[in-house]
Design an enzyme around this catalytic site. Structure first.
Site, short mmCIF file in Angstrom:
data_model
loop_
_atom_site.label_atom_id
_atom_site.label_comp_id
_atom_site.label_asym_id
_atom_site.label_seq_id
_atom_site.Cartn_x
_atom_site.Cartn_y
_atom_site.Cartn_z
N GLN A 222 41.34 14.29 39.54
CA GLN A 222 42.56 13.49 39.73
C GLN A 222 43.81 14.33 39.45
N LEU B 261 42.29 22.31 33.52
CA LEU B 261 42.03 20.87 33.64
C LEU B 261 40.54 20.59 33.80
N LEU C 56 33.49 26.81 34.28
CA LEU C 56 33.90 27.09 32.89
C LEU C 56 32.73 27.51 32.01
N SER D 263 43.49 15.80 24.57
CA SER D 263 43.38 14.38 24.88
C SER D 263 43.73 13.48 23.70
N GLU E 136 42.13 11.01 22.98
CA GLU E 136 40.84 10.64 22.37
C GLU E 136 40.64 11.36 21.04
N ILE F 205 40.75 21.61 39.95
CA ILE F 205 41.70 21.22 41.03
C ILE F 205 41.17 20.06 41.86
N THR F 206 39.84 19.85 41.87
CA THR F 206 39.28 18.76 42.67
C THR F 206 39.35 17.40 41.94
N GLN G 34 34.11 18.02 31.64
CA GLN G 34 33.29 16.81 31.71
C GLN G 34 34.17 15.78 31.01
N SER G 35 34.83 14.92 31.78
CA SER G 35 35.95 14.16 31.23
C SER G 35 35.59 12.71 30.86
N TYR H 144 32.95 14.14 23.37
CA TYR H 144 34.10 14.54 24.21
C TYR H 144 35.31 14.85 23.34
P1 NAP Z 1 38.54 14.48 36.42
O1 NAP Z 1 39.13 13.69 37.55
O2 NAP Z 1 37.25 14.08 35.85
O3 NAP Z 1 38.43 16.00 36.93
C1 NAP Z 1 37.73 16.96 36.20
C2 NAP Z 1 37.74 18.26 36.96
O4 NAP Z 1 36.99 19.22 36.21
C3 NAP Z 1 37.04 18.17 38.34
O5 NAP Z 1 37.75 18.99 39.25
C4 NAP Z 1 35.67 18.75 38.06
O6 NAP Z 1 35.06 19.32 39.18
C5 NAP Z 1 36.05 19.85 37.07
N1 NAP Z 1 34.91 20.34 36.30
C6 NAP Z 1 33.93 19.63 35.71
N2 NAP Z 1 33.06 20.45 35.11
C7 NAP Z 1 33.47 21.71 35.34
C8 NAP Z 1 32.97 22.98 35.00
N3 NAP Z 1 31.83 23.13 34.32
N4 NAP Z 1 33.66 24.06 35.40
C9 NAP Z 1 34.81 23.93 36.11
N5 NAP Z 1 35.34 22.75 36.47
C10 NAP Z 1 34.66 21.65 36.09
O7 NAP Z 1 39.59 14.58 35.21
P2 NAP Z 1 41.15 14.29 35.19
O8 NAP Z 1 41.37 12.86 34.90
O9 NAP Z 1 41.78 14.92 36.36
O10 NAP Z 1 41.56 15.06 33.86
C11 NAP Z 1 41.96 16.42 33.88
C12 NAP Z 1 41.81 16.99 32.49
O11 NAP Z 1 42.62 16.27 31.56
C13 NAP Z 1 40.41 16.94 31.92
O12 NAP Z 1 40.24 18.08 31.10
C14 NAP Z 1 40.41 15.69 31.05
O13 NAP Z 1 39.43 15.79 30.05
C15 NAP Z 1 41.82 15.73 30.52
N6 NAP Z 1 42.44 14.45 30.18
C16 NAP Z 1 42.48 13.46 31.12
C17 NAP Z 1 43.14 12.28 30.81
C18 NAP Z 1 43.25 11.15 31.80
O14 NAP Z 1 43.57 10.04 31.38
N7 NAP Z 1 43.02 11.38 33.08
C19 NAP Z 1 43.75 12.12 29.54
C20 NAP Z 1 43.68 13.17 28.64
C21 NAP Z 1 43.04 14.33 28.97
P3 NAP Z 1 34.13 18.44 40.17
O15 NAP Z 1 35.09 17.77 41.11
O16 NAP Z 1 33.28 19.46 40.79
O17 NAP Z 1 33.39 17.46 39.31
O1 G4F Z 2 38.54 4.30 31.29
P1 G4F Z 2 37.76 4.83 30.16
O2 G4F Z 2 36.39 5.30 30.42
O3 G4F Z 2 38.66 5.94 29.48
P2 G4F Z 2 38.67 6.60 28.02
O4 G4F Z 2 37.38 6.48 27.35
O5 G4F Z 2 39.86 6.05 27.30
O6 G4F Z 2 38.88 8.14 28.37
C1 G4F Z 2 39.87 8.55 29.31
O7 G4F Z 2 41.09 8.76 28.65
C2 G4F Z 2 41.07 9.83 27.69
C3 G4F Z 2 42.48 9.90 27.06
O8 G4F Z 2 42.53 9.05 25.96
C4 G4F Z 2 40.71 11.12 28.42
F1 G4F Z 2 40.77 12.16 27.55
C5 G4F Z 2 39.35 11.00 29.03
O9 G4F Z 2 39.06 12.19 29.77
C6 G4F Z 2 39.36 9.82 30.00
O10 G4F Z 2 40.23 10.14 31.06
O11 G4F Z 2 37.66 3.69 29.02
C7 G4F Z 2 38.79 3.02 28.53
C8 G4F Z 2 38.36 1.86 27.65
C9 G4F Z 2 37.32 2.25 26.62
O12 G4F Z 2 37.68 1.66 25.40
C10 G4F Z 2 36.03 1.62 27.11
O13 G4F Z 2 35.11 1.23 26.10
O14 G4F Z 2 37.74 0.88 28.48
C11 G4F Z 2 36.58 0.40 27.82
N1 G4F Z 2 35.67 -0.16 28.82
C12 G4F Z 2 35.28 -1.47 28.88
N2 G4F Z 2 34.40 -1.64 29.88
C13 G4F Z 2 35.06 0.51 29.81
C14 G4F Z 2 34.25 -0.42 30.49
N3 G4F Z 2 35.13 1.81 30.18
C15 G4F Z 2 34.40 2.19 31.27
N4 G4F Z 2 34.49 3.48 31.68
N5 G4F Z 2 33.58 1.32 31.95
C16 G4F Z 2 33.48 0.00 31.60
O15 G4F Z 2 32.74 -0.78 32.21
#
Ligand code: NAP
Ligand code: G4F
Length: 343
Positions: free
Chosen positions: A17, A90, A69, A135, A137, A14-15, A93-94, A158
């Site tokens: 995004q 949700l 978790l 995801s 990914e 919940i904490t 370790q994302s 991941y």
């Molecule tokens: P985020 O901002 O990184 O948030 C992750 C959340 O998980 C935080 O509240 C974090 O808590 C919590 N967490 C981390 N480790 C934990 C553990 N061991 N036990 C319980 N909670 C834990 O991620 P998000 O972008 O909101 O994404 C939400 C979910 O969707 C994730 O599962 C991510 O992998 C997945 N996802 C995200 C995207 C995207 O583009 N945003 C796309 C596809 C899938 P803390 O605040 O304490 O760190």
């Molecule tokens: O923003 P990113 O770190 O996101 P990424 O790897 O796509 O993962 C995110 O989206 C996934 C869904 O497809 C989620 F499941 C996952 O939890 C997360 O939310 O990187 C995006 C792209 C990558 O190709 C990376 O190599 O940006 C490229 N990039 C280039 N320079 C960078 C950087 N990424 C990061 N984080 N930092 C850089 O300086």
């Protein structure tokens, strides 16, 4: 006449995004929301602080509980107490790059964590509907556009952990008849995005450079393409998946893909800056294996759930840049962040 009971949801993560936007959505819809948070020495609730409710008032509907978790017995205990109608998993370790540095831990939380949760639901005989955050990914370098029919080809710890979670969701649905929806979400961003993901890293840097507080932004692979949407649209899709008649797997995406370079061009231009004068390459941001091109086909979610993203690429970039410019202007740009120390 009996009063209609409020529905109860448990959100892990919940904490984060998405957790923060989902909590807003559920509270606005009358839910009692339990948010599972990790104990840490700094109370980490910046993204949900505005949702605070006094625990002593009668209509106290946002309730935080400690849990992790990695801790199966605590998850069982929480589920036995709360008996949620809906569970949104949700927590994760994302960060993909961090998963190469911490593959074992990432698997423990993102993969086995899901087994802990599903086993608890099954063993307690709960009817909870479960959303699993999978995801895009997981598709790795499978050719675009990627849909529910595209084979999973994970290229990082991941992605492998999320693929495990995906298959556990399917297995428990088929074996035990649990209502488990797998959300295959493509990248979704917002002003609440963590500062080490590339979009937010760029928009924060733009705001700081425009204000004369920073000169250079170091990035890795500019050629990678992502299908970037707006997080509030995506949490609505998560909710819709749990209101469907049947549990299923759904892709949520915009159907448009853009490179990191294009994101830079637009973001710097929004602040009247030329990105080429400020962006430098640093190989430390390259990954051991890259996912080159993600572009989602969300037609199943559109047809079956009526889900459609409202915000497209250029508007998303503008929303994020404007929010960070405003944060710098009002002194809310908190630069003690992780980004300064890590990636
Ligand atoms: P985020 O901002 O990184 O948030 C992750 C959340 O998980 C935080 O509240 C974090 O808590 C919590 N967490 C981390 N480790 C934990 C553990 N061991 N036990 C319980 N909670 C834990 O991620 P998000 O972008 O909101 O994404 C939400 C979910 O969707 C994730 O599962 C991510 O992998 C997945 N996802 C995200 C995207 C995207 O583009 N945003 C796309 C596809 C899938 P803390 O605040 O304490 O760190
Ligand atoms: O923003 P990113 O770190 O996101 P990424 O790897 O796509 O993962 C995110 O989206 C996934 C869904 O497809 C989620 F499941 C996952 O939890 C997360 O939310 O990187 C995006 C792209 C990558 O190709 C990376 O190599 O940006 C490229 N990039 C280039 N320079 C960078 C950087 N990424 C990061 N984080 N930092 C850089 O300086």
């Amino acid at each position: 006449m009996a009063m209609k009971r409020s529905r109860t949801a448990l959100i892990t993560g919940i904490t984060g995004q998405d957790g923060s936007y989902l909590a807003e959505l559920l509270l606005a819809n009358g839910y009692i929301v339990y948010g599972m948070i990790r104990r840490s020495s700094v109370f980490n609730i910046d993204r949900i602080e505005h949702l605070y409710q006094d625990p002593h008032v009668a209509d106290y509907r946002l309730r935080l509980v400690y849990g992790n978790l990695t801790d199966g017995s605590r998850i069982t205990q929480l589920l036995a107490e709360i008996k949620p109608d809906e569970i949104y998993n949700l927590g994760a370790q994302s960060h993909v790059q961090v998963s190469f540095e911490q593959p074992e831990y990432t698997g423990d939380v993102d993969a086995v964590g899901v087994t802990r949760l599903l086993e608890s639901v099954r063993a307690l005989g709960l009817n909870s509907r479960v959303y699993l955050a999978c995801s895009s990914e997981m598709f790795g370098n499978a050719p675009a556009p990627q849909s529910e029919q595209t084979p999973l080809m994970p290229r990082s710890p991941y992605a492998a952990a999320k693929a495990y979670a995906f298959w556990m969701g399917k297995s428990y649905r088929e074996a035990y008849g649990l209502f488990i929806a797998n959300g295959i979400l493509f990248n979704h961003e917002s002003p609440r995005r963590g500062p080490t993901f590339v979009t937010r890293k760029i928009t924060r840097a733009v705001a700081r450079i425009a204000a004369g507080k920073q000169k250079t932004l170091y990035l890795g692979n500019l050629d990678a393409c992502r299908d970037w949407g707006y997080a509030p649209d995506y949490v609505e899709g998560m909710w819709m998946m749990l209101q469907a008649k049947k549990p299923d797997d759904f892709v949520l995406a915009t159907g448009e893909s853009h490179s990191v370079r294009e994101f830079c061009e637009l973001a710097f231009a929004r602040a009247k800056l030329d990105w080429r004068k400020h962006v430098k390459h640093d190989k430390r941001y390259l990954r051991p294996a890259e996912v080159d091109h993600l572009c989602g086909d969300a037609s199943k979610a559109r047809k079956q759930l009526g889900w459609k993203p409202r915000v497209k690429f250029e508007e998303l970039v503008n929303i994020m840049v404007d929010a960070d410019v405003e944060a710098v202007a009002t002194g809310r740009d908190d630069f003690r962040s992780e980004e300064r120390w890590f990636k």
